[in-house]
Design an enzyme around this catalytic site. Structure first.
Site, PDB file in Angstrom:
ATOM      1  N   THR A 125       0.797  -1.235   0.000  1.00 13.73           N
ATOM      2  CA  THR A 125       0.000   0.000   0.000  1.00 13.73           C
ATOM      3  C   THR A 125       0.824   1.277   0.000  1.00 13.73           C
ATOM      4  OG1 THR A 125      -1.451   1.320   1.417  1.00 13.73           O
ATOM      5  CG2 THR A 125      -0.127  -0.308   2.533  1.00 13.73           C
ATOM      6  N   GLU A 127       0.208   3.627   1.865  1.00  8.12           N
ATOM      7  CA  GLU A 127       0.367   4.037   3.280  1.00  8.12           C
ATOM      8  C   GLU A 127       1.807   3.843   3.740  1.00  8.12           C
ATOM      9  OE1 GLU A 127      -2.363   6.074   4.941  1.00  8.12           O
ATOM     10  OE2 GLU A 127      -1.287   4.987   6.509  1.00  8.12           O
ATOM     11  N   TYR A 149      -0.841   0.392  11.014  1.00 11.07           N
ATOM     12  CA  TYR A 149      -1.194  -0.309   9.765  1.00 11.07           C
ATOM     13  C   TYR A 149      -0.076  -0.160   8.729  1.00 11.07           C
ATOM     14  CZ  TYR A 149      -3.355  -0.899   5.153  1.00 11.07           C
ATOM     15  OH  TYR A 149      -3.619  -1.272   3.857  1.00 11.07           O
ATOM     16  N   LYS A 153       2.345  -3.039   7.135  1.00 17.34           N
ATOM     17  CA  LYS A 153       2.414  -3.291   5.682  1.00 17.34           C
ATOM     18  C   LYS A 153       3.862  -3.214   5.165  1.00 17.34           C
ATOM     19  CE  LYS A 153      -1.778  -4.114   3.989  1.00 17.34           C
ATOM     20  NZ  LYS A 153      -2.122  -5.294   3.178  1.00 17.34           N
TER      21      LYS A 153
HETATM   22  P1  NAP Z   1     -11.258  -4.798   3.068  1.00 17.98           P
HETATM   23  O1  NAP Z   1     -12.470  -4.470   2.275  1.00 17.98           O
HETATM   24  O2  NAP Z   1     -11.110  -4.227   4.436  1.00 17.98           O
HETATM   25  O3  NAP Z   1     -11.173  -6.400   3.172  1.00 17.98           O
HETATM   26  C1  NAP Z   1     -10.298  -7.044   4.075  1.00 17.98           C
HETATM   27  C2  NAP Z   1     -10.473  -8.538   3.979  1.00 17.98           C
HETATM   28  O4  NAP Z   1      -9.555  -9.170   4.870  1.00 17.98           O
HETATM   29  C3  NAP Z   1     -11.879  -9.031   4.370  1.00 17.98           C
HETATM   30  O5  NAP Z   1     -12.260 -10.036   3.476  1.00 17.98           O
HETATM   31  C4  NAP Z   1     -11.635  -9.629   5.765  1.00 17.98           C
HETATM   32  O6  NAP Z   1     -12.533 -10.664   6.085  1.00 17.98           O
HETATM   33  C5  NAP Z   1     -10.236 -10.214   5.580  1.00 17.98           C
HETATM   34  N1  NAP Z   1      -9.584 -10.513   6.853  1.00 17.98           N
HETATM   35  C6  NAP Z   1      -9.284  -9.642   7.836  1.00 17.98           C
HETATM   36  N2  NAP Z   1      -8.690 -10.291   8.842  1.00 17.98           N
HETATM   37  C7  NAP Z   1      -8.611 -11.602   8.507  1.00 17.98           C
HETATM   38  C8  NAP Z   1      -8.103 -12.778   9.140  1.00 17.98           C
HETATM   39  N3  NAP Z   1      -7.570 -12.745  10.359  1.00 17.98           N
HETATM   40  N4  NAP Z   1      -8.181 -13.961   8.479  1.00 17.98           N
HETATM   41  C9  NAP Z   1      -8.751 -14.018   7.264  1.00 17.98           C
HETATM   42  N5  NAP Z   1      -9.244 -12.954   6.611  1.00 17.98           N
HETATM   43  C10 NAP Z   1      -9.178 -11.762   7.235  1.00 17.98           C
HETATM   44  O7  NAP Z   1      -9.943  -4.398   2.262  1.00 17.98           O
HETATM   45  P2  NAP Z   1      -9.762  -4.019   0.691  1.00 17.98           P
HETATM   46  O8  NAP Z   1     -10.022  -2.560   0.521  1.00 17.98           O
HETATM   47  O9  NAP Z   1     -10.468  -5.013  -0.151  1.00 17.98           O
HETATM   48  O10 NAP Z   1      -8.189  -4.201   0.526  1.00 17.98           O
HETATM   49  C11 NAP Z   1      -7.617  -5.462   0.191  1.00 17.98           C
HETATM   50  C12 NAP Z   1      -6.161  -5.479   0.614  1.00 17.98           C
HETATM   51  O11 NAP Z   1      -5.448  -4.456  -0.072  1.00 17.98           O
HETATM   52  C13 NAP Z   1      -5.934  -5.230   2.099  1.00 17.98           C
HETATM   53  O12 NAP Z   1      -4.815  -5.998   2.501  1.00 17.98           O
HETATM   54  C14 NAP Z   1      -5.591  -3.749   2.173  1.00 17.98           C
HETATM   55  O13 NAP Z   1      -4.808  -3.489   3.308  1.00 17.98           O
HETATM   56  C15 NAP Z   1      -4.826  -3.586   0.879  1.00 17.98           C
HETATM   57  N6  NAP Z   1      -4.882  -2.267   0.251  1.00 17.98           N
HETATM   58  C16 NAP Z   1      -6.076  -1.656   0.049  1.00 17.98           C
HETATM   59  C17 NAP Z   1      -6.108  -0.433  -0.599  1.00 17.98           C
HETATM   60  C18 NAP Z   1      -7.413   0.280  -0.872  1.00 17.98           C
HETATM   61  O14 NAP Z   1      -7.371   1.483  -1.156  1.00 17.98           O
HETATM   62  N7  NAP Z   1      -8.537  -0.417  -0.851  1.00 17.98           N
HETATM   63  C19 NAP Z   1      -4.906   0.158  -1.047  1.00 17.98           C
HETATM   64  C20 NAP Z   1      -3.717  -0.520  -0.844  1.00 17.98           C
HETATM   65  C21 NAP Z   1      -3.701  -1.751  -0.203  1.00 17.98           C
HETATM   66  P3  NAP Z   1     -13.895 -10.416   6.939  1.00 17.98           P
HETATM   67  O15 NAP Z   1     -14.943 -10.113   5.913  1.00 17.98           O
HETATM   68  O16 NAP Z   1     -14.062 -11.708   7.625  1.00 17.98           O
HETATM   69  O17 NAP Z   1     -13.638  -9.242   7.856  1.00 17.98           O
HETATM   70  N1  GDD Z   2     -12.023   7.361   7.241  1.00 19.93           N
HETATM   71  C1  GDD Z   2     -12.112   8.692   7.355  1.00 19.93           C
HETATM   72  N2  GDD Z   2     -13.198   9.251   7.976  1.00 19.93           N
HETATM   73  N3  GDD Z   2     -11.119   9.451   6.843  1.00 19.93           N
HETATM   74  C2  GDD Z   2     -11.218  10.802   6.940  1.00 19.93           C
HETATM   75  C3  GDD Z   2     -12.318  11.420   7.563  1.00 19.93           C
HETATM   76  C4  GDD Z   2     -13.348  10.606   8.109  1.00 19.93           C
HETATM   77  O1  GDD Z   2     -14.337  11.076   8.649  1.00 19.93           O
HETATM   78  N4  GDD Z   2     -12.156  12.766   7.466  1.00 19.93           N
HETATM   79  C5  GDD Z   2     -11.009  12.975   6.833  1.00 19.93           C
HETATM   80  N5  GDD Z   2     -10.426  11.791   6.514  1.00 19.93           N
HETATM   81  C6  GDD Z   2      -9.118  11.628   5.847  1.00 19.93           C
HETATM   82  C7  GDD Z   2      -8.164  10.732   6.632  1.00 19.93           C
HETATM   83  O2  GDD Z   2      -7.577  11.480   7.708  1.00 19.93           O
HETATM   84  C8  GDD Z   2      -7.191  10.339   5.536  1.00 19.93           C
HETATM   85  O3  GDD Z   2      -6.189  11.318   5.390  1.00 19.93           O
HETATM   86  C9  GDD Z   2      -8.039  10.331   4.260  1.00 19.93           C
HETATM   87  O4  GDD Z   2      -9.294  10.965   4.612  1.00 19.93           O
HETATM   88  C10 GDD Z   2      -8.339   8.945   3.696  1.00 19.93           C
HETATM   89  O5  GDD Z   2      -8.833   8.117   4.741  1.00 19.93           O
HETATM   90  P1  GDD Z   2      -9.406   6.635   4.454  1.00 19.93           P
HETATM   91  O6  GDD Z   2     -10.444   6.673   3.405  1.00 19.93           O
HETATM   92  O7  GDD Z   2      -9.778   6.060   5.775  1.00 19.93           O
HETATM   93  O8  GDD Z   2      -8.189   5.877   3.794  1.00 19.93           O
HETATM   94  P2  GDD Z   2      -6.623   5.784   4.134  1.00 19.93           P
HETATM   95  O9  GDD Z   2      -5.907   6.549   3.073  1.00 19.93           O
HETATM   96  O10 GDD Z   2      -6.341   6.100   5.535  1.00 19.93           O
HETATM   97  O11 GDD Z   2      -6.363   4.231   3.944  1.00 19.93           O
HETATM   98  C11 GDD Z   2      -6.888   3.525   2.807  1.00 19.93           C
HETATM   99  O12 GDD Z   2      -5.999   3.595   1.737  1.00 19.93           O
HETATM  100  C12 GDD Z   2      -4.735   2.942   1.968  1.00 19.93           C
HETATM  101  C13 GDD Z   2      -3.895   3.161   0.712  1.00 19.93           C
HETATM  102  O13 GDD Z   2      -3.203   4.379   0.801  1.00 19.93           O
HETATM  103  C14 GDD Z   2      -7.165   2.086   3.247  1.00 19.93           C
HETATM  104  O14 GDD Z   2      -7.878   1.410   2.221  1.00 19.93           O
HETATM  105  C15 GDD Z   2      -5.869   1.323   3.495  1.00 19.93           C
HETATM  106  O15 GDD Z   2      -6.160  -0.055   3.731  1.00 19.93           O
HETATM  107  C16 GDD Z   2      -4.993   1.463   2.241  1.00 19.93           C
HETATM  108  O16 GDD Z   2      -3.779   0.793   2.415  1.00 19.93           O
END
Ligand code: NAP
Ligand code: GDD
Length: 322
Positions: A125, A127, A149, A153
């Site tokens: 990520t 992050e 987190y 990662k």
């Molecule tokens: P998400 O919607 O939060 O999904 C997380 C998944 O992980 C869910 O299926 C959850 O299962 C499973 N999980 C959590 N703990 C577990 C455990 N102990 N054993 C087995 N499964 C477990 O995340 P996402 O947005 O799809 O992201 C997918 C991956 O990409 C994550 O690793 C995230 O950190 C990474 N990532 C996301 C983004 C983004 O912007 N979305 C960007 C960069 C990297 P349950 O349904 O059982 O909770």
């Molecule tokens: N969630 C949330 N809620 N975020 C807020 C809010 C609020 O009310 N107000 C402002 N923010 C700002 C957070 O402080 C952050 O800077 C930004 O919005 C994005 O927050 P999130 O959508 O929670 O995502 P993230 O960037 O912290 O993390 C997500 O992206 C990562 C990749 O860069 C997650 O999906 C991570 O799992 C992923 O790795």
């Protein structure tokens, strides 16, 4: 002909559901790893349940992971499971480390023990860049994570590289910038905004309380990003990639566009609430996807504005259902 098998961890999550659809279309037999829960959490994969095989294991339980890898004998594993919400990682740093950091080692150990020819994708990520010294971030930008987190990662990223270098496992780390969709969890900022915009438009909510409006992210569409994950595992040599749009927008801008999409002025509804501020913030992220574009021929298809409209429209439709 025998279908290629893939294991997807985190299949119930946003990315897992899109990746499963994509792999099924490619002809794979898809095995989704799910953990035991007292109530099922399959909304995102409901529409493809008949085409999937679900196998039970947990990132915390080494033996359960080894057993499913032995049982399925996949050609590819996509490790998407993690505790992925940044604020929760401040509240539960140890558990986040267990899932998001050590969970990766448990997956890699299973590959090492059962079959070293399995190709492994790790969901890394942006992050990890955290307090980045320059923009856009590239594969050589120093890592400076700002949350438990992000720190977990970084471990996952490096242990993936370590298993590649130590055991010649085809293991790649995809550094994906934020990607969103109508299936995004409602605690994340984009969906929190689009869900609220739809509720306010329909007269079911009065205001939207947000934290830092100045934070900037490089937001893309999840459906585009899972394609890149698969492409990374099809190359002759394992390498790491950045997947991003190369554009950065603020939370304020996202809210402005989302409210404007339904004819409302965001300023009348958004209230800044410091309780949503984080102990340490990642202020700006913007990725350089040039390697993915050049070597994988990957390109995002959905623009930032299209993404915002898609998410608002989907929430309006969802809430308007009887
Ligand atoms: P998400 O919607 O939060 O999904 C997380 C998944 O992980 C869910 O299926 C959850 O299962 C499973 N999980 C959590 N703990 C577990 C455990 N102990 N054993 C087995 N499964 C477990 O995340 P996402 O947005 O799809 O992201 C997918 C991956 O990409 C994550 O690793 C995230 O950190 C990474 N990532 C996301 C983004 C983004 O912007 N979305 C960007 C960069 C990297 P349950 O349904 O059982 O909770
Ligand atoms: N969630 C949330 N809620 N975020 C807020 C809010 C609020 O009310 N107000 C402002 N923010 C700002 C957070 O402080 C952050 O800077 C930004 O919005 C994005 O927050 P999130 O959508 O929670 O995502 P993230 O960037 O912290 O993390 C997500 O992206 C990562 C990749 O860069 C997650 O999906 C991570 O799992 C992923 O790795």
């Amino acid at each position: 002909m025998k279908r290629r098998r893939a294991i997807v961890t985190g299949i119930t999550g946003q990315d897992g559901s899109y990746l499963a659809e994509f792999l099924l279309e490619k002809g794979y037999q898809v095995y989704g790893m799910v953990r035991r829960s007292s109530s099922e959490n399959f909304e995102r994969i409901q529409h493809i349940m008949g085409d999937l095989e679900l196998v039970q294991a947990d990132l915390l339980d080494q033996l359960s992971i080894i057993n499913i890898v032995k049982k399925v004998r996949p050609v590819e594993i996509y490790n998407l499971a993690s505790q992925s919400f940044v604020p929760t990682s401040f509240e539960q740093p140890v558990l986040t480390g267990e899932f998001t950091a050590l969970g990766v080692t448990r997956m890699l150990e299973a590959v090492k023990l059962v079959d070293r020819s399995i190709r492994f994708y790790q969901a890394s990520t942006s992050e990890m860049f955290g307090m980045a010294p320059h923009s856009p971030q590239t594969l050589t930008t120093p890592l400076h994570p700002r949350s438990p987190y992000g720190v977990a990662k970084v471990y996952g990223h490096w242990i993936t590289i370590n298993y590649r270098e130590s055991y010649k496992i085809y293991a790649v780390s995809g550094i994906l910038f934020n990607h969103e969709s109508p299936r995004r969890g409602k605690e994340f900022i984009t969906r929190k905004i689009t869900d609220a915009v739809a509720r306010i438009k329909l007269g079911r909510q009065k205001e939207l309380r947000l934290g830092n409006l100045e934070a900037k992210r490089d937001w893309g569409f999840a459906g585009d990003y899972v394609r890149a994950m698969w492409m990374m595992l099809q190359k002759p040599r394992p390498e790491d990639y950045i997947v991003a749009t190369g554009e950065s927008h603020s939370v304020r801008e996202f809210a402005q566009i989302a409210f404007r999409h339904v004819g409302l002025d965001w300023k009348k509804y958004v209230v800044v609430d410091p309780s949503f501020y984080r102990p340490a913030e990642v202020h700006t992220l913007c990725g350089d996807p040039s390697k993915a574009k050049r070597k994988l021929k990957w390109n995002p298809k959905v623009s930032f504005r299209e993404l915002v409209s898609m998410m608002v429209d989907a929430d309006l439709e969802l809430l308007s259902k009887p």
